[in-house]
Design an enzyme around this catalytic site. Structure first.
Site, PDB file in Angstrom:
ATOM      1  CG  HIS A   1      -1.714   1.253   1.364  1.00  0.00           C
ATOM      2  ND1 HIS A   1      -2.697   1.641   0.483  1.00  0.00           N
ATOM      3  CD2 HIS A   1      -1.635   2.235   2.307  1.00  0.00           C
ATOM      4  CE1 HIS A   1      -3.198   2.804   0.877  1.00  0.00           C
ATOM      5  NE2 HIS A   1      -2.572   3.186   1.974  1.00  0.00           N
TER       6      HIS A   1
ATOM      7  CD  GLN B   1       7.469   0.826  -2.138  1.00  0.00           C
ATOM      8  OE1 GLN B   1       7.751   1.601  -1.238  1.00  0.00           O
ATOM      9  NE2 GLN B   1       8.157   0.798  -3.254  1.00  0.00           N
TER      10      GLN B   1
ATOM     11  CG  HIS C   1      -0.266   6.642  -0.445  1.00  0.00           C
ATOM     12  ND1 HIS C   1      -1.608   6.831  -0.711  1.00  0.00           N
ATOM     13  CD2 HIS C   1       0.124   7.699   0.291  1.00  0.00           C
ATOM     14  CE1 HIS C   1      -2.001   7.947  -0.141  1.00  0.00           C
ATOM     15  NE2 HIS C   1      -0.977   8.493   0.464  1.00  0.00           N
TER      16      HIS C   1
END
Length: 108
Positions: A76, A78, A80
């Protein structure tokens, strides 16, 4: 894992701050505030650089043999960061187009 969670949240936080500033910059450009839009992009870049540095540190550690567990939270973070970088890139074009439209509409 607790240290890794702090690192992950640092990526998410900095990426999120950057993304919010980029959207604010695009909004300012719609109002014709292009200097403010560019300042906001520069501020966003500072957050992106922080998040990217944390990511780079993790990559360098992994290259040196230090492995970290890949969790959904890490993925998540990465994701984001990647979307924050992508929206920043897109914002350059949006702001440039808004500036062209503003000049046409206001005969500048």
């Amino acid at each position: 894992m607790q240290d890794m969670e702090l690192i992950i949240f640092e990526i998410i936080s900095n990426g999120g701050n950057a993304k919010a500033l980029v959207y604010e910059a695009m909004e300012e450009s719609e109002k014709g505030n292009f200097e403010e839009a560019r300042k906001l992009l520069e501020e966003a870049d500072t957050f992106l650089n922080k998040a990217h540095q944390v990511q780079t540190d993790l990559i360098q550690k992994e290259a040196a043999g230090e492995r970290n567990e890949v969790t959904v939270l890490f993925v998540h973070a990465q994701d984001h960061l990647m979307t924050s970088i992508e929206v920043r890139t897109l914002a350059e074009n949006v702001i440039r187009m808004n500036e062209r439209l503003w000049k046409l509409e206001h005969k500048e």
